[in-house]
Structures are given as structure tokens and as C-alpha cells.
Design an enzyme around this catalytic site. Structure first.
Site, PDB file in Angstrom:
ATOM      1  N   PRO A  21       0.902  -1.198  -0.149  1.00  0.00           N
ATOM      2  CA  PRO A  21      -0.130  -0.017   0.066  1.00  0.00           C
ATOM      3  C   PRO A  21       0.918   1.225   0.258  1.00  0.00           C
ATOM      4  O   PRO A  21       2.193   0.426  -0.021  1.00  0.00           O
ATOM      5  CB  PRO A  21      -0.808  -0.179   1.601  1.00  0.00           C
ATOM      6  CG  PRO A  21      -0.827  -1.347   1.855  1.00  0.00           C
ATOM      7  CD  PRO A  21       0.442  -2.464   1.310  1.00  0.00           C
ATOM      8  N   ARG A  23       1.817   2.618  -3.019  1.00  0.00           N
ATOM      9  CA  ARG A  23       3.268   2.859  -3.392  1.00  0.00           C
ATOM     10  C   ARG A  23       2.752   3.419  -5.148  1.00  0.00           C
ATOM     11  O   ARG A  23       3.534   2.848  -6.194  1.00  0.00           O
ATOM     12  CB  ARG A  23       3.851   1.671  -3.718  1.00  0.00           C
ATOM     13  CG  ARG A  23       5.440   1.170  -2.780  1.00  0.00           C
ATOM     14  CD  ARG A  23       4.739   1.616  -1.614  1.00  0.00           C
ATOM     15  NE  ARG A  23       5.961   1.369  -0.447  1.00  0.00           N
ATOM     16  CZ  ARG A  23       6.550   1.005   0.305  1.00  0.00           C
ATOM     17  NH1 ARG A  23       4.843   0.809   1.632  1.00  0.00           N
ATOM     18  NH2 ARG A  23       7.398   0.907   1.208  1.00  0.00           N
ATOM     19  N   LYS A  25      -0.027   2.676  -6.811  1.00  0.00           N
ATOM     20  CA  LYS A  25      -0.358   1.593  -7.579  1.00  0.00           C
ATOM     21  C   LYS A  25      -2.004   2.074  -8.498  1.00  0.00           C
ATOM     22  O   LYS A  25      -1.563   2.294  -9.507  1.00  0.00           O
ATOM     23  CB  LYS A  25      -1.019   0.729  -6.934  1.00  0.00           C
ATOM     24  CG  LYS A  25       0.873  -0.468  -6.414  1.00  0.00           C
ATOM     25  CD  LYS A  25      -0.347  -1.479  -5.989  1.00  0.00           C
ATOM     26  CE  LYS A  25      -0.815  -1.707  -4.998  1.00  0.00           C
ATOM     27  NZ  LYS A  25      -0.017  -1.176  -3.466  1.00  0.00           N
ATOM     28  N   ARG A 109      -0.350 -15.684  -4.311  1.00  0.00           N
ATOM     29  CA  ARG A 109      -1.764 -14.444  -5.688  1.00  0.00           C
ATOM     30  C   ARG A 109      -1.085 -14.485  -6.034  1.00  0.00           C
ATOM     31  O   ARG A 109      -2.573 -15.143  -7.289  1.00  0.00           O
ATOM     32  CB  ARG A 109      -2.054 -13.502  -4.428  1.00  0.00           C
ATOM     33  CG  ARG A 109      -2.670 -12.321  -5.271  1.00  0.00           C
ATOM     34  CD  ARG A 109      -4.067 -13.069  -4.797  1.00  0.00           C
ATOM     35  NE  ARG A 109      -5.119 -13.623  -3.932  1.00  0.00           N
ATOM     36  CZ  ARG A 109      -5.917 -12.611  -3.242  1.00  0.00           C
ATOM     37  NH1 ARG A 109      -6.211 -11.122  -3.571  1.00  0.00           N
ATOM     38  NH2 ARG A 109      -5.862 -13.213  -2.144  1.00  0.00           N
ATOM     39  N   ARG A 225      -5.692  29.078 -27.037  1.00  0.00           N
ATOM     40  CA  ARG A 225      -5.480  28.344 -28.721  1.00  0.00           C
ATOM     41  C   ARG A 225      -4.620  30.253 -28.940  1.00  0.00           C
ATOM     42  O   ARG A 225      -4.665  30.895 -28.517  1.00  0.00           O
ATOM     43  CB  ARG A 225      -7.052  29.038 -29.455  1.00  0.00           C
ATOM     44  CG  ARG A 225      -8.033  27.649 -28.766  1.00  0.00           C
ATOM     45  CD  ARG A 225      -9.463  28.031 -29.319  1.00  0.00           C
ATOM     46  NE  ARG A 225      -9.770  28.174 -30.910  1.00  0.00           N
ATOM     47  CZ  ARG A 225     -10.452  28.682 -31.070  1.00  0.00           C
ATOM     48  NH1 ARG A 225     -11.656  28.839 -30.465  1.00  0.00           N
ATOM     49  NH2 ARG A 225     -10.571  28.274 -32.577  1.00  0.00           N
ATOM     50  N   HIS A 226      -4.239  30.159 -30.560  1.00  0.00           N
ATOM     51  CA  HIS A 226      -3.775  31.627 -30.735  1.00  0.00           C
ATOM     52  C   HIS A 226      -5.029  32.761 -30.902  1.00  0.00           C
ATOM     53  O   HIS A 226      -6.131  32.361 -30.184  1.00  0.00           O
ATOM     54  CB  HIS A 226      -3.412  31.455 -31.862  1.00  0.00           C
ATOM     55  CG  HIS A 226      -4.577  30.681 -33.587  1.00  0.00           C
ATOM     56  ND1 HIS A 226      -5.537  31.625 -33.899  1.00  0.00           N
ATOM     57  CD2 HIS A 226      -5.526  29.217 -33.552  1.00  0.00           C
ATOM     58  CE1 HIS A 226      -6.581  30.856 -34.161  1.00  0.00           C
ATOM     59  NE2 HIS A 226      -6.251  29.864 -33.809  1.00  0.00           N
ATOM     60  N   ASN A 232     -10.559  33.488 -39.538  1.00  0.00           N
ATOM     61  CA  ASN A 232     -11.703  33.387 -37.536  1.00  0.00           C
ATOM     62  C   ASN A 232     -12.877  34.170 -37.981  1.00  0.00           C
ATOM     63  O   ASN A 232     -13.581  34.171 -37.772  1.00  0.00           O
ATOM     64  CB  ASN A 232     -10.942  33.348 -36.553  1.00  0.00           C
ATOM     65  CG  ASN A 232     -10.070  32.332 -35.867  1.00  0.00           C
ATOM     66  OD1 ASN A 232      -8.938  32.631 -35.462  1.00  0.00           O
ATOM     67  ND2 ASN A 232     -10.583  30.968 -36.214  1.00  0.00           N
ATOM     68  N   ARG A 276       0.055  31.866 -37.157  1.00  0.00           N
ATOM     69  CA  ARG A 276      -0.479  32.555 -35.781  1.00  0.00           C
ATOM     70  C   ARG A 276      -0.531  32.341 -34.561  1.00  0.00           C
ATOM     71  O   ARG A 276      -1.162  32.979 -33.868  1.00  0.00           O
ATOM     72  CB  ARG A 276      -2.260  32.174 -36.351  1.00  0.00           C
ATOM     73  CG  ARG A 276      -2.694  30.534 -35.814  1.00  0.00           C
ATOM     74  CD  ARG A 276      -4.488  30.459 -37.050  1.00  0.00           C
ATOM     75  NE  ARG A 276      -4.697  29.403 -37.156  1.00  0.00           N
ATOM     76  CZ  ARG A 276      -4.460  28.648 -37.937  1.00  0.00           C
ATOM     77  NH1 ARG A 276      -3.609  28.923 -39.442  1.00  0.00           N
ATOM     78  NH2 ARG A 276      -5.341  27.258 -38.293  1.00  0.00           N
ATOM     79  N   GLU A 296      -2.605  22.935 -36.383  1.00  0.00           N
ATOM     80  CA  GLU A 296      -4.542  22.648 -36.820  1.00  0.00           C
ATOM     81  C   GLU A 296      -4.604  21.098 -37.879  1.00  0.00           C
ATOM     82  O   GLU A 296      -4.049  20.623 -38.951  1.00  0.00           O
ATOM     83  CB  GLU A 296      -5.357  23.925 -37.207  1.00  0.00           C
ATOM     84  CG  GLU A 296      -6.921  23.627 -37.196  1.00  0.00           C
ATOM     85  CD  GLU A 296      -7.286  23.189 -35.458  1.00  0.00           C
ATOM     86  OE1 GLU A 296      -7.104  22.288 -35.514  1.00  0.00           O
ATOM     87  OE2 GLU A 296      -8.241  23.656 -35.905  1.00  0.00           O
ATOM     88  N   HIS A 361      -4.210  25.416 -31.240  1.00  0.00           N
ATOM     89  CA  HIS A 361      -5.393  25.377 -32.715  1.00  0.00           C
ATOM     90  C   HIS A 361      -6.503  24.617 -31.734  1.00  0.00           C
ATOM     91  O   HIS A 361      -6.552  24.387 -30.933  1.00  0.00           O
ATOM     92  CB  HIS A 361      -5.454  24.565 -34.230  1.00  0.00           C
ATOM     93  CG  HIS A 361      -4.265  25.994 -34.778  1.00  0.00           C
ATOM     94  ND1 HIS A 361      -3.193  26.710 -35.536  1.00  0.00           N
ATOM     95  CD2 HIS A 361      -2.869  25.298 -34.523  1.00  0.00           C
ATOM     96  CE1 HIS A 361      -3.382  27.011 -35.482  1.00  0.00           C
ATOM     97  NE2 HIS A 361      -2.214  25.909 -35.182  1.00  0.00           N
ATOM     98  N   VAL A 364      -6.979  20.459 -32.067  1.00  0.00           N
ATOM     99  CA  VAL A 364      -5.151  20.225 -31.046  1.00  0.00           C
ATOM    100  C   VAL A 364      -5.841  20.259 -29.844  1.00  0.00           C
ATOM    101  O   VAL A 364      -5.489  19.359 -29.231  1.00  0.00           O
ATOM    102  CB  VAL A 364      -4.144  20.579 -31.685  1.00  0.00           C
ATOM    103  CG1 VAL A 364      -3.159  20.842 -30.806  1.00  0.00           C
ATOM    104  CG2 VAL A 364      -3.719  20.364 -33.370  1.00  0.00           C
ATOM    105  N   LEU A 365      -5.966  21.016 -29.199  1.00  0.00           N
ATOM    106  CA  LEU A 365      -6.839  21.940 -28.172  1.00  0.00           C
ATOM    107  C   LEU A 365      -7.790  20.921 -27.349  1.00  0.00           C
ATOM    108  O   LEU A 365      -7.178  20.257 -26.306  1.00  0.00           O
ATOM    109  CB  LEU A 365      -6.873  23.070 -28.009  1.00  0.00           C
ATOM    110  CG  LEU A 365      -6.483  23.873 -26.570  1.00  0.00           C
ATOM    111  CD1 LEU A 365      -5.806  25.102 -26.631  1.00  0.00           C
ATOM    112  CD2 LEU A 365      -7.750  24.398 -25.300  1.00  0.00           C
TER     113      LEU A 365
END
Lengths: 425, 425
Positions: A21, A23, A25, A109, A225-226, A232, A276, A296, A361, A364-365
């Protein structure tokens, strides 16, 4: 099978966690699930403690004493229930990587789990977290006593003491893995040494490489973002246009907004190769790196068009994209799934690094955000990520904290709701 | 810095090989150099044996006896000469990863190298190849006695015996690495177990992941471009056109040509997501996988144009591309360097796999070929890779053997020489 995938083999893997316990995991188990899920590999964690709590909600340390036959019996029943559910998941939900999150500290075990896996032709991959760094263990004990359901509502000092006794009961019987016929990874003091034994399949090698790169130093990631671009403003997608006057204003204000959040900590800024993002980052007084992988989502034949034009010229594609935006690939371009695959080295590098700010972009973001926030794939392409907003992500033991800082600079909205025709505007 | 790169840190690394003779150290060293060079990371191997042979061309086993002070002295001089050249290379040629290929079997010798590295702020990464698999060692001894300059012109049986005695002299003093303060990778029996200690930088982690994935089972790789496409006939670049009638004929003949070379061995076929590779592979009776990463170099705004049109519309780009074809990135598209970076997971997976056939595109095939054949970057974009030709690559201990099988089906040439204007035709 379309596209590059991380699940090219017809294989089912059971990642069997091993370790005392405190550690880390469960943290490791959850990170593996998040990473694989993000890569479209069906993965799920089965935590034996959760099954045990159904019968025994808040046991004291002596429940875990090897000389307590009733404790032993109940713990075995919990393990059996978890494993039964796990095998049902492989079959009914086409599971690929299950993580069995339990201590599994004795050879007996582990042999029992191993035998069950082999009967079902599931590949066992043991992941042992071994740690003798007292500071690391203490940090984990503090985390556990404040977050574990085993100690909810109890006196924290009493909880810490009991938890230490529980660990001692496990230590009495703990046997580290040393059977070189097994497939295993042993992480010693959180990756300061890693022992890798008989790794076979591609998926195993990816899990191992991911584990190798994890660190637990506190750090943050900033996303932006840019600034608003000329495309845009014109409602066009893709391209490589300059920032609009309002976008340039965001670039000028970004250093102050960033400094307010980052303070004096060291920081590295990553941008894409497109103008951009570089124009947005250009006043930031930090080391900057440019990544092609942060460009992008490629709109292919639709690059440079408005949504109206796309809907007019490619009405079927426009509808198909709404139907399954994650899988939809623009003609000659990319899908969100394609973007996730090319972002994988970025995520790996993010796991290795400390403070990083990414200026990139919308699509991607969304993909990067989905990784950290565990957002399901069908939802991630529909997330709202407004312009002129800095997002801070702070990874914690049991999740990621988010802060959004909005600059007071108006910008067009580039968000389009699902099913919303652009022609009826 | 433009594009995604594997050399993002300001770091110099010395990979210090460790291990008895006949443990595959030189093979590993050469593979690391080839891999890093392909990724544009300046890398070079310094083999102490080559320096020692200047003074002592064909020593007998007793030269390597620890009780032979003259042998000891000459070997130290050779090591010093190699290391002097290595440090000169870092400085004068902006070297990034040097590989010191020697036995370095004693702690004293390693401490000496370590101290020299630390004085120059070069990061030491020890790579130990440890092996007790008699078959593997025997195979290496056979390779050495037939290829090592130390035994040229000698009786092979005598050479093998002497080489065994040389190994015994090294075994007397061999100390395996066990200092957990060092950065090291220990490869046990060619990767069946890998121990990784204190790996820090990104570049180190990439080298380690590459080493983890190497295997030495014999296998071959077959490469083919797609059959002639309609765009090839029209002289256009990029796009996603169908095969021409002659291209379809190549697809029909490809199974017979392949079978003649592959025989009854198992094979997996990889294609790109573009129609022309899938149409080329469609009659091949093997398991097939599609990789987006195998798609052709993206021509960006030039996609779908002929070279004549590109030269007319973008005369400066056309000339710039000839000037440095490896680095040149099409507006909105990719450079050869970009393609290499996205092919890296393909190369990694090729190292892991056994027999693979890749049906892909001219630029992608040049990059893959360049990796296996160690072709310099300035030359690889100019290599001739004709249509309707199957290429077989057979990796051997000291290089890759190539066989080309030409189908008797005419096709247009898509090759354009450097500096050749398309307008003067």
C-alpha cells in the site's frame, strides 16, 4: 482498419499491479487507463479494494493481517469478484487492456491470477511499484488518509497510524517479482530505475514506454488557442493567416496574464508551425519550441473554406461530420482520431516535462484537453474552447484541476453546435 | 527551430558500451548511430579496436591478458586516442551523441571515462550488453572470426579458438554495472530483460526505447511503390487517384513476384490510406494494415499540380526545393524532414516486427530506404525508386543486402533530376 492505431494485434492484456500500500499503484493504474482510452484502446481498471469495501467498508489494520483467516477469506472473495467482472468485460465489452489494481504481494496470489489469465489466453503483464524512498511513501500516506474511502470521517492521525500498521501487515508476506519467465515491469522509486522483463507485444511496449516517462514532480500545463486570426474573422477554416487586430492585442496581453498565473516558475512555450500561434506567443519571455505535430487538424480539400461553403459544396460530408465528428476525415485531410495519433509524442513529452505552455489550435487543444480531463472521444470534438482564454491544468493524484483566465478582448465565436446548419443563419 | 525534432535539448551524450567480446556491442553501436543520424541527430561511433589495430593489427589472445602490462599499456593508449578524437568531434563538428565502442568491462576503466565526460559536461549513458545464452555468443563468435580485421587471412578454426581465449581473458576482470547513481541500460540476452537506471533526458529515453525494441531474429523487409497511377500518367503530384491500367496490371502480378521472393514465410503487408497503395496490394494474400503515417509527402498548395505548373506558379519555391530538397517544405505541406519524423513510429515498429512488406509512395519509400541503407539526408530525396519494382532488404550484422525485382510492365518515370527545369522539355 483505417489509420495508424495502437491496437494492431489481436491480443488481450491484463496489467496486474503489484506492490505494498502507498506505492502509487492506483495512480499508475488510472494513468494507464486514461492514456490507452485516449488512444482508442478499450481499457478499464478493476480495483479490488472497491469490491472489498462492499462487505467491509472501513476495516482496521488487523483485517489485513496474514494471521486473520476471516480477513484473508473476505479479501480473496473481493479479488474473485473483481476478476470475474474483469473476464466478463473482455468478453461482453470487447475489452483489450484490464488493470487489476490490488497489492498482489505474494507469489501465491500472483500465480493464482496468472493461471486464470492463461486459461483465458489473456496476456499477463505485471507492473510492480517498489519504493523505499520514505518521503515518497509519506506523501502517499498523507494522500491516502485524506482521500481513501477506508478512512472517511476518521481522525486523520488515527487513520495514518492504522494505515502504517496495514502496510506492516503486508510487508510481512511481501515477495518482489523475480521470476524471469514472466512479463513484467518493475518501477523502483517512481522510475529512477526500471526493470523490464520479456516484453513481447507492441501494446505492452507502449505501456512500458509510457510508464518509463512518468514523473510525479508537481507542475502545471497552460493551454491557449492562438489569438483571433483573419480567417476566424472571415469564418474560414484552416489556412495560415495572420492575427486580426484583436488577436494581436491578445498576444500583447498574454505575457501579463501568463505571469499572473505562472509567477517566477520556469516555463517553456510550445507553438505550432503556423503563423497565428507564433504571432500569439511572440511576446512571451520564455524559451519557445515549434512542433509540426501541433498544427491544426488538416481540412484537406475544405481548407480555406467557410462552413457555409463546405455545407454547400459537400453537403453529405457536412452531415457525416456531425454524425461522427471524431472519426470523420476531411477529403485529403485528417480526423480527430488522426490528430490524436500524431499528438501521442506530444503527450509523452508532456508527461516527461515540468511547466509547459502550449499555444495551438482549436481541434488540437480539444485533443490535449481530452487526455488530461478524461473526456470521452464522442464528446471531445464538441467541447467549447473560446478564443482569448488561458487554461491552466494542474495534475493531482486523483484528477486534474482546471482554471480558466479570460482576457478582456472580444473575439468571434468559432463554435458550431452539433446539427446546426450554417445556411439557415 | 522549425518542426518537430528529436534534438530539443542542449545536451551532449556519450554512450559508453560495456560488455565482453562477442556480445553484439558493435552492432548495437552502429544501429544507434544509424537511427540517430536518420533523425538528424549528429551521432558518431568511436571504436577503440580500430585505434588499437593501428599499432597492433592482429594480436593474439595473450595481448588481452590482464597480466600482460605491455598489452594493457597499448590498449589504454588506443582508448585515449579514441576519446581524444571523440571530444574533438563534439567541439569541432557539433557532435551530439558519441558512442564509445569498447569492452569497458572494469569499474576502473568506466570511472576513468566517466571522469573525462563529467569534466566536459558530457552526459554519460552506459549501455551494457550482458549475455549468457551460449547460442547467441557462438553466433557472434562465428560472425567475428569471419568478419573481424583481427583475424583476416587466418585459419577460421584457429581464429575461433584464439577469440575464445581472448574472451576468457576479459572474463577474469569483468565487473557488471551495479552503481545505481549512474545512468545506464543493461540489455540481458538481447532484450529479454532490460534494466534502465536514472534515464533523464528526452534523447536518452528515445535511445533506450529504441534499444528495447531491437531483436536479432533473421527477417526481411520488402518495399514497393504503388503501381502507376492516373496522376503519374498525367505528371501530377499528390492527390488520391486510381491506378492506371498498367498500374492495375502490376497489382495483378505482384502476388507472384512476392511469392517468388518470400516463399512460404509469414508476411504482413502495410499500405497507406491512399487508394493507389490499397489497389496495388489488394491481391496480396497476406494480413494487411493501413497506416496514415505511410501517406505520401503532403504537397500542400502544390497538391494535384504538375511540376510544370509548380515551376510556373511558384518559380522561387521550385528553385528553393532543388537547393535543399530535404528541408524544403511545400507551402501548407511537408518536407522530407517532416516525413522522417512522422515515419519514426513506423521504423520503430519495423524493428520490432519480423517479415513486413510496405506498399507506399516515392518520398516515403526513399525515407524508409535511407534508414536501412544509411543514405545521407542530402542524397535521400534524389534517389531513384522506379515504379513496378519490388525491393527486398535483408538486414545483416554489418549492413543491409538489397535485391531489386523489376516487373516487366512499363511505367512513366516520375524521377526529375536536380536542377532540371520542366519548362524547357
Amino acid at each position: 482498419m483505417g489509420g495508424y492505431s495502437f491496437h494492431v494485434e489481436n491480443v488481450q492484456i491484463c496489467v496486474i499491479m503489484v506492490g505494498l500500500p502507498a506505492r502509487g499503484k492506483s495512480l499508475i493504474a488510472q494513468k494507464i487507463v486514461r492514456y490507452l482510452t485516449w488512444l482508442s484502446v478499450p481499457a478499464k481498471c478493476f480495483n479490488v479494494g472497491n469490491y472489498r469495501r462492499i462487505e467491509t467498508a472501513q476495516p482496521t489494520a488487523d483485517f489485513f493481517d496474514v494471521n486473520n483467516p476471516e480477513g484473508e477469506r473476505l479479501r480473496k472473495i473481493a479479488a474473485e469478484a473483481a476478476i470475474t467482472d474483469m473476464f466478463r468485460w473482455y468478453e461482453e465489452d470487447k475489452g483489450v487492456v484490464a488493470i487489476l489494481d490490488a497489492t498482489n504481494t505474494t507469489k501465491a496470489r500472483r500465480d493464482w491470477v496468472l493461471d486464470l489469465c492463461r486459461r483465458r489466453s489473456v496476456e499477463p503483464l505485471f507492473v510492480e511499484s517498489w519504493c523505499d524512498d520514505e518521503d515518497l511513501i509519506m506523501q502517499n500516506i498523507i494522500d491516502v488518509k485524506t482521500t481513501s474511502p477506508d478512512y472517511v470521517g476518521q481522525d486523520p492521525e488515527q487513520a495514518a497510524l492504522d494505515f502504517r500498521n496495514r502496510i506492516r501487515n503486508y510487508e510481512k508476506v511481501y515477495e518482489t517479482i523475480d521470476d524471469t519467465d514472466l512479463t513484467y515491469v518493475k518501477l523502483i522509486n517512481v522510475g529512477s530505475q526500471v526493470i523490464i522483463n520479456r516484453i513481447q507485444s507492441y501494446l505492452e511496449s507502449r505501456i512500458v514506454y509510457y510508464l518509463m516517462n512518468l514523473h510525479i514532480k508537481p507542475r502545471c500545463i497552460w493551454l491557449s488557442r492562438h489569438g483571433e486570426s483573419m480567417f476566424n474573422v472571415d469564418g474560414k477554416i484552416g489556412g495560415d493567416s495572420d492575427l486580426s487586430p484583436r488577436g494581436r492585442e491578445y498576444a500583447r496581453q498574454l505575457p501579463a496574464i501568463t505571469r499572473k498565473s505562472v509567477g517566477d516558475q520556469p516555463l517553456t512555450v510550445w507553438t505550432s508551425t503556423l503563423k497565428r500561434t507564433q504571432q500569439t506567443a511572440k511576446y512571451l519571455p520564455y524559451r519557445q519550441l515549434t512542433w509540426k505535430a501541433l498544427d491544426e487538424l488538416d481540412g484537406g480539400q475544405c481548407d480555406g473554406l467557410t462552413y457555409e461553403e463546405i455545407e454547400c459544396r459537400y453537403p453529405e460530408d457536412f452531415a457525416a461530420r456531425d454524425e461522427n465528428k471524431y472519426e470523420y476525415r476531411y477529403p485529403g485531410g485528417e480526423s480527430y482520431r488522426d490528430v490524436v495519433i500524431r499528438l501521442e509524442p506530444i503527450i509523452m513529452e508532456l508527461e516527461r516535462q515540468e511547466n509547459i505552455m502550449i499555444v495551438t489550435h482549436q481541434a488540437v487543444l480539444r485533443c490535449i484537453y481530452a487526455y488530461f480531463m478524461n473526456v470521452p472521444q464522442d464528446q471531445s470534438p464538441w467541447m467549447e474552447v473560446p478564443l482569448h482564454t488561458l487554461i491552466k491544468l494542474e495534475p493531482k493524484a486523483y484528477g486534474t484541476e482546471v482554471t480558466r483566465m479570460k482576457a478582456d478582448i472580444p473575439a468571434v465565436s468559432t463554435y458550431r453546435e452539433k446539427g446546426q446548419s450554417t445556411l439557415k443563419k
